[in-house]
Each structure stands twice: as C-alpha cells, then as structure tokens.
Design an enzyme around this catalytic site. Structure first.
Site, mmCIF file in Angstrom:
data_model
loop_
_atom_site.group_PDB
_atom_site.id
_atom_site.type_symbol
_atom_site.label_atom_id
_atom_site.label_comp_id
_atom_site.label_asym_id
_atom_site.label_seq_id
_atom_site.Cartn_x
_atom_site.Cartn_y
_atom_site.Cartn_z
ATOM 1 N N GLU A 42 -0.653 -8.282 5.341
ATOM 2 C CA GLU A 42 -0.390 -8.293 6.796
ATOM 3 C C GLU A 42 -1.665 -8.149 7.620
ATOM 4 O O GLU A 42 -1.647 -8.378 8.823
ATOM 5 C CB GLU A 42 0.626 -7.196 7.158
ATOM 6 C CG GLU A 42 0.106 -5.753 7.196
ATOM 7 C CD GLU A 42 0.064 -5.052 5.835
ATOM 8 O OE1 GLU A 42 0.131 -5.752 4.802
ATOM 9 O OE2 GLU A 42 -0.045 -3.808 5.812
ATOM 10 N N CYS B 103 0.833 -1.212 0.000
ATOM 11 C CA CYS B 103 0.000 0.000 0.000
ATOM 12 C C CYS B 103 0.864 1.258 0.000
ATOM 13 O O CYS B 103 1.416 1.611 -1.037
ATOM 14 C CB CYS B 103 -0.972 -0.028 1.174
ATOM 15 S SG CYS B 103 -2.297 1.171 1.033
ATOM 16 N N HIS C 298 -3.068 -5.302 1.551
ATOM 17 C CA HIS C 298 -2.353 -5.540 2.814
ATOM 18 C C HIS C 298 -2.398 -7.007 3.233
ATOM 19 O O HIS C 298 -3.226 -7.366 4.074
ATOM 20 C CB HIS C 298 -3.003 -4.738 3.944
ATOM 21 C CG HIS C 298 -2.952 -3.265 3.787
ATOM 22 N ND1 HIS C 298 -1.869 -2.521 4.169
ATOM 23 C CD2 HIS C 298 -3.850 -2.383 3.299
ATOM 24 C CE1 HIS C 298 -2.100 -1.241 3.929
ATOM 25 N NE2 HIS C 298 -3.294 -1.134 3.398
#
Lengths: 289, 197
Positions: B181, B87, B179
């Site tokens: 994560e 991002c 993302h």
C-alpha cells in the site's frame, strides 16, 4: 536507498493513533496498555515545566533507555530547538523519533536542526503552513500543530490546524504564476508548495498537539483533518489516567461517531485544570523560526 | 471486476489505526471494488474480504479485543472470509509470535518475529518477482517489519527474501511483511481481489 521516504512511511503507520507523554516506566506501561501508538519520554510534562520554570532540556538518556526497554511500541523523545548534539545523543540511543520541540527551552534563536543529516525521523511543531513547510524543508518526516502545551486548552491547536488546512486549500486554488509569491509571503520552499498544489496534501503526516485534554478534544482535532493525536499533560495530570487514556484512544479511532464519544466521556473523573491563553507568561508556540 | 450477482465487490479495510487511507487509495484504483472502513464488529457481515493494514500491532491488537471484534472476525476467517494482513496485519493473523505468549487472531500457521530486522534504521526498500502474482519486479517496502521464522504445513510460501519468509498464503489468508500500500504497484491488491472473485 531513500532513508527520508522510509522515515515518512514510518510516520504513516502511526496514523489514527494517540501518542502520549510519559515520565517513567510505570506511565509508559499504562499508556501502552491503553492503546497508545507511541510514547514520548520526557522528564517533566509540559504542565510541570510551565509551573516549575527554569531551562527545560533533553531527558536523561538512562530514563529514555529504560522506557524503551519496557514497551514494544515506538518511543520518541524531545530535543531543544537547534540543539543538534542532543539529537546526536538520541540517535546514539536508537530512539524511534526525535521531537525538536518548542516545549523545551530553545538552544538556538535563529536556526533549527538540519534534520536531513540524521537517519532518525524528526517530528516538528508548526502554527501555519509556512512553518510546517520550513520544517519539512529542513527534513522533518512528520509535523504536528504546536497548540499551547501544558494548558489543557485546545484553542491554539484548533487555530493552528485551521490555519494549515485553510492555507492548503488556498494553495490548491492558486494559478501557477501566483505560487512563487505566495511561497515568499508565507516563508515556504516553493517546491513543497508545488507538491501540495499537485497532490492536494502535505508530503508528511500531520498530528494535533498542544492542549488536548478530553476525548471530545481529540475527536474535534480529527474532524478538523489531522492524522492523529499527541496528548501531553492531559492524561497523567488527570484524575484517572488509565481510563482517560483509553477514552482518548477510542475517541480518536471513532472520531466520527458521537455515540461512542459520548460513552467514553462518561464518568471520566477530573480533567487537568486548564489555563486561558492570555493568562500565560510564556507562549511556547512563539518559539521556533 | 464483479462477482456473480453483478454487484460491486465490497472490500473492508480495518480502520482502527495505521495505513488505512493508503490501502483505500490502492483499492479505489481497481474497477468494480467498493471500499468500506471497518471499525465495528457488526460491519464484518457486509464485506466480501478484509485488509488488516500496517500500523502498531500491539495497539491494533488491543483495540480488536477491547472493541470485541476479535472473536467474530476469527470465526469469519475460519469459515472462509478472505483476509490479507500487511506488516502489523501479519502479526495479528499469526498462530505464534516469537518471544510473547499473547497472540491475536490465531489463524495463520506461522511463527512470526516482530521488528525482526531491528529498529527504524534497519527499515529498507527492495524488489522481487513473484511468479504467482505477476511477471514484473514488485517494489517492496519494509518498515520495522516482521518476518516469518517458521512456516507450518498449512501455509504456502510466496516469497523468501535474503533467507527470510516475507509473504505467505494459506487458503483464504494472505500475509506480507512489507507494505504494497506504500507503493504504486497494485499487484498484491489485484491478487487479493482475484482470490475473492
């Protein structure tokens, strides 16, 4: 699609950052240049609300729109506790976050906004875990300590952060059969208490706010375990706002490095004048139910 | 996973601001990886790879300059340090950012548009199979995400979603609009580790 999860995710992206109160485009640009991760657009900073008194309301939508146009970082704005129409207006503007804030004069002395009925993420203040979980239960995607806004005195933010962290530790130690009674005692939804017991963290990010005026204050709150910092009056009520803003950003990133905090604290000029909490006529932190 | 010397692989996460802890928690689930939070230029020489997390690209970009990390990091990437931007990290890597003159690391041969989908109301979740990574559907979370408008000859497209380029690879550089994560799926983290070893 789960809008609430996306809103909690958005707040995660602000972690480790500093969110600054600004009252016009010029201040917003200074904040962005200094490395603010978002700005809070409002008509008067808390120190001025305190001094001038009167009812404090949501800011002029025009002023919020101008600030939104001027910066690329997210823009937040405040609504009065319980004033869901002010929140509807901010949602219509397309604001990035709504702060249902005790700094403004409450519009409802019983109930907060049903934040789940909005698509925009909300941040709310809390003094302790029960209050934090009530706000999350109503749909807040982000929590901050209340502290005591507009005082330049960090003592209340420290108290609130320590309360939340200490109660979180207690919850993790409780045997399962004691959770319901603990939830009842602190006035928290039991499912959120169970979440903390299982995941050992709050379900949303938790920033520090209310009285942070120096780089050392910011690093103190970070070391106490918060995820990021709100600075209200502390920057634009000080002698050199641009330099102080940069220093607070740097101290927040390097909160564990005393040498860097020392460097950025040197020659900062005058900090805002602080007020002792027991000299206050109004404690904003007592607003909220 | 271990490198040639049989030591732990040291992966840095740029820890100026943003989704740092989320990346760290993902990396900690992968065997043989040691994670370091990188805040200073001198730490760059100790790591085998670096993740640029999600966050506010304007903010992280300013800090990279102010804390004098940007030049040494650019040199290291150009000489082969594996790096992955999610991002905001993708924006920091790009050679061109639509609508602004300022670029940051200036190493990834793409033209990227910030907040390309609109405001937070346009943030969304999706999923896709990326054969180069894994055969299963990978969950994708887009938060005020950028996408790539144009991709130069040096960069290879990994994923196009709804007509927009959202994942690319260019030699030692990996970049994603979304993302990984924020999800439980470790495919991208494992792929990045595999690239290094």
């Amino acid at each position: 699609m789960d809008r609430y999860t996306l809103n909690k995710n958005l707040a995660q992206m602000l972690k480790g950052g500093v969110i600054m109160d600004v009252t016009n485009v010029e201040q917003a640009l200074i904040a962005e240049e200094a490395g603010a991760v978002a700005v809070m657009a409002l008509e008067r900073v808390p120190a001025d609300i305190r001094k001038q008194g009167g009812v404090a309301r949501m800011s002029d939508p025009l002023m919020i729109k101008e600030i939104k146009k001027a910066v690329t970082i997210p823009v937040m704005a405040k609504v009065r506790i319980g004033h869901f129409v002010e929140a509807q207006i901010l949602q219509a503007i397309g604001i990035d976050y709504i702060d249902e804030s005790e700094v403004l004069t409450p519009a409802d002395e019983m109930f907060h906004i049903d934040k789940r009925s909005f698509d925009i993420p909300f941040v709310c203040g809390a003094r302790n875990l029960g209050e934090a979980l009530r706000r999350i239960g109503e749909g807040a995607a982000m929590i901050r300590t209340k502290g005591e806004a507009g005082t330049g005195n960090v003592v209340e933010a420290v108290r609130h952060m320590r309360s939340i962290m200490s109660e979180m530790r207690q919850v993790q130690l409780l045997p399962a059969e004691e959770r319901m009674t603990f939830a009842k005692e602190i006035g928290a939804p039991v499912d959120l208490l169970e979440y903390i017991a299982e995941h050992k963290k709050l379900p949303v990010v938790n920033f520090a706010a209310g009285g942070i005026a120096t780089p050392a204050d910011a690093a103190l709150m970070m070391q106490l375990g918060c995820d990021g910092i709100f600075v209200g009056s502390g920057i634009f009520k000080s002698g050199d706002p641009a330099q102080r803003a940069r220093a607070i950003v740097k101290a927040t990133t390097h909160y564990n490095d005393p040498n860097i905090i020392m460097e950025v604290s040197e020659g900062l000029g005058e900090a805002m004048v602080g007020i002792e909490i027991d000299k206050l006529e109004d404690q904003y932190a007592k607003r909220g139910w | 996973m271990q490198n040639g010397a049989g030591k732990l692989m040291k992966i840095g996460v740029l820890a100026l601001q943003g989704s740092v802890i989320e990346h760290i928690q993902c990396l900690q689930k992968i065997e043989g990886v040691q994670v370091v939070e990188v805040r200073k230029a001198e730490q760059l020489s100790e790591i085998d790879g670096l993740i640029l997390p999600g966050g506010e690209s304007t903010t992280i970009g300013k800090m990279l300059r102010e804390y004098r990390i940007i030049e040494p990091l650019r040199d290291l990437i150009q000489s082969g340090l594996p790096v992955w931007g999610t991002c905001a990290g993708m924006i920091l890597l790009a050679k061109d950012i639509v609508g602004q003159d300022e670029v940051y690391l200036d190493v990834l041969d793409v033209s990227v548009r910030r907040n390309a989908y609109g405001s937070q109301l346009d943030s969304f979740q999706s999923s896709a199979v990326i054969h180069k990574l894994a055969e299963h559907d990978i969950p994708l979370t887009f938060i005020r995400a950028p996408y790539i408008e144009k991709c130069g000859p040096e960069a290879e497209i990994l994923l196009i979603l709804d007509g927009n380029i959202v994942a690319v690879e260019q030699d030692n550089i990996l970049a994603t609009s979304f993302h990984p994560e924020l999800t439980e799926d470790l495919s991208f983290h494992k792929y990045f580790i595999k690239k290094i070893s």
